[in-house]
Design an enzyme around this catalytic site. Structure first.
Site, PDB file in Angstrom:
ATOM      1  N   HIS A   1      43.888  45.556  31.046  1.00  0.00           N
ATOM      2  CA  HIS A   1      43.416  45.033  32.346  1.00  0.00           C
ATOM      3  C   HIS A   1      44.453  44.832  33.450  1.00  0.00           C
ATOM      4  CE1 HIS A   1      40.008  44.088  29.792  1.00  0.00           C
ATOM      5  NE2 HIS A   1      40.623  43.058  29.236  1.00  0.00           N
TER       6      HIS A   1
ATOM      7  N   ASP B   1      45.443  47.455  23.872  1.00  0.00           N
ATOM      8  CA  ASP B   1      46.003  46.981  22.596  1.00  0.00           C
ATOM      9  C   ASP B   1      44.941  46.689  21.539  1.00  0.00           C
ATOM     10  OD1 ASP B   1      45.156  44.658  23.902  1.00  0.00           O
ATOM     11  OD2 ASP B   1      47.087  43.648  23.779  1.00  0.00           O
TER      12      ASP B   1
END
Ligand SMILES: Nc1ncnc2c1ncn2[C@@H]1O[C@H](COP(=O)(O)OP(=O)(O)O)[C@@H](O)[C@H]1O
Ligand SMILES: O=C(CO)[C@@H](O)[C@H](O)COP(=O)(O)O
Length: 467
Positions: free
Chosen positions: A72, A227
């Protein structure tokens, strides 16, 4: 023996693993710290990556590399590829107002889940772009391209070859708020709505497509991923698995065959790194709750764990609602943490330590419930991340979650997922490589529903609830 490298550029640090492409054996590794804060110069990630690569013996002998990274983060580039301003990270809550505005403008939460599978919260890139437009119009106007931390690092590893070469993958694209996992397309109208104008966005590559080559080398670059998607790939997670990660963020996510759309906003409808989907719940408060509790008590993690396990489940009624950095799930960006139920008996280091462990796990248990409500079938909970090193967390998690917990051997699963993707890009096979993993431990305990009930009561009584 062919070697590949996997990178995890996470919130707190950068980790590099070099693995044997055939067996998955760990050959070398390195790590370096990232600066603190929710606003970070991308150059700091690059510097940490160089340090971690050097520690891992360099990349001269690897045949493919891929990067997993914190999701993000808003990385804005100008026409010449220079970074416009420091990146706003996933845990920066200044764009909470922008999230509210964007939801209202589009006609409510369902309009967003229909469009991109997720309801915007301050973490999502789209809200950060709106904040930029409204608060730093000159920086917004200079922004010619928008990418994410892992996209930017992959592009730098390729030698920064022009904005059109920026690439990403489905996993990370799905966390922007302007890419739809259901259709596989960008929603440029939403990007423009947020930023005020169109911009170059990274090409969204398939799971085993290459993003080019490492600068000055023939080593292939994988598309990389966010991730959490990279960790799921590193673990070889399949349907029936829920991965709970206790890093800076607390995450519960599941592999799914179909996209999700939770208009309550609890579950984000992300994509994974294998062509499937990754419904995900994320909290802002996980391993750092333990860091904070240890600091407060003046002990290290081993002692915090020992203290927590020295008193019974329920901490004598003491409850920590750990919204220390505001909270994302539930969406309470301005909330603060609170302690409930203090008595003379519980005002001790041991009870406080137990309350910290139980409080952070209750937040994740709520996340697992939200996944189940969205149709996730849970056969196995896999516990990973820095916080999973705590024995108290491992032993308390099954009681709070009400189900057994599997703890894979300590490792860097995000970097491993990136390494698996690197092999996949090299092989072009239908499926990623299968690597054996030994040393998985199982933890079980009697469920303690009363702990969750008391937490739920306390959660309803926190201060600073206004978004
Ligand atoms: N033994 C331990 N017990 C509890 N927490 C730990 C332990 N070891 C490390 N941590 C915490 O785990 C966090 C780092 O975990 P990690 O998964 O690498 O985070 P991130 O991916 O967000 O950078 C730090 O906050 C660190 O203090
Ligand atoms: O915002 C999310 C997921 O939506 C976080 O999970 C970030 O991706 C950061 O991860 P960690 O550095 O805490 O692992």
């Amino acid at each position: 023996m062919a070697l590949v490298a996997g990178i995890d550029s996470s919130t707190q640090s950068c980790k590099v693993v070099v693995r044997d492409a055939d067996t998955g054996e760990l050959v070398r590794e390195g790590r370096a710290s990232h600066p603190d804060g929710t606003e970070v110069a991308p150059a700091a990630w690059w510097d940490a990556l160089q340090e971690a690569i050097a520690q891992a013996g360099g990349l001269d002998d690897v045949e493919a590399v891929a990067v997993g990274g914190q999701q993000h983060g808003m990385v804005c580039l100008d026409e010449s590829g220079e970074v416009v301003r420091d990146a706003l990270l996933w845990n920066d809550t200044r764009s909470a107002g922008a999230a509210t505005e964007l939801i209202r403008e589009l006609g409510g939460p369902s309009a967003w889940t229909d469009a991109v599978g997720s309801v915007p919260v301050a973490s999502l890139t789209v809200t950060k772009l709106r904040w930029l437009r409204d608060n730093e119009p000159e920086n917004a106007a200079r922004t010619a391209a928008v990418c994410l931390p892992h996209d930017w690092l992959t592009w730098r590893l390729a030698g920064s070859p022009g904005l059109e070469a920026l690439a990403t993958d489905r996993g990370d694209a799905s966390g922007t708020g302007y890419w739809s996992p259901a259709t596989g397309d960008y929603r440029r109208d939403l990007l423009e709505r947020a930023l005020g104008h169109d911009a170059v966005l990274p090409r969204v590559l398939g799971p085993r497509e290459s993003a080019g080559t490492l600068a000055g080398s023939s080593a292939l670059l994988g598309a990389g991923s966010g991730d959490n998607a990279a960790a799921a790939l590193g673990l070889g997670a399949a349907q029936g698995d829920v991965v709970v990660s206790l890093g800076t963020s607390g995450v519960a996510c599941a592999i799914a065959d179909a996209p999700s759309a939770d208009a309550s906003g609890l579950v984000a409808g992300f994509a994974d790194a294998t062509g499937r989907f990754l419904p995900l719940v994320c909290t802002l408060n996980a391993a750092r709750v333990l860091d904070g509790a240890a600091r407060l008590l003046g002990v290290d993690h081993a002692e915090l764990s020992r203290l927590a396990l020295s008193v019974p489940a329920g901490a004598g009624g003491l409850v920590l609602v750990p919204y220390l950095e505001g909270e994302r799930t539930p969406d309470l960006p301005n909330a603060t943490g609170s302690l409930h139920g203090l008595t003379l008996e519980t005002m001790t280091p041991a009870f406080l330590a137990r309350a910290a462990v139980e409080g952070l796990l209750c937040g994740l248990a709520d996340g697992i419930d939200a996944l189940t409500a969205q149709g996730a079938v849970i056969e196995r909970v896999l516990l990973i991340g820095g916080g999973a090193k705590s024995e108290a967390v491992r032993r308390t998690a099954p009681a709070v979650f009400g189900r057994p917990v599997v703890v894979p051997p300590a490792g860097e699963y995000v970097a491993d997922g990136a390494a698996r993707q690197a092999v996949w890009v090299l092989s072009g096979a239908d499926e990623p490589p299968v690597w054996a993993r030994e040393g998985t431990e199982s933890y079980d305990a009697e469920a303690t529903p009363a702990v969750r009930e008391r937490y739920a009561e306390a959660r309803g009584k926190i201060l600073d609830k206004v978004g």
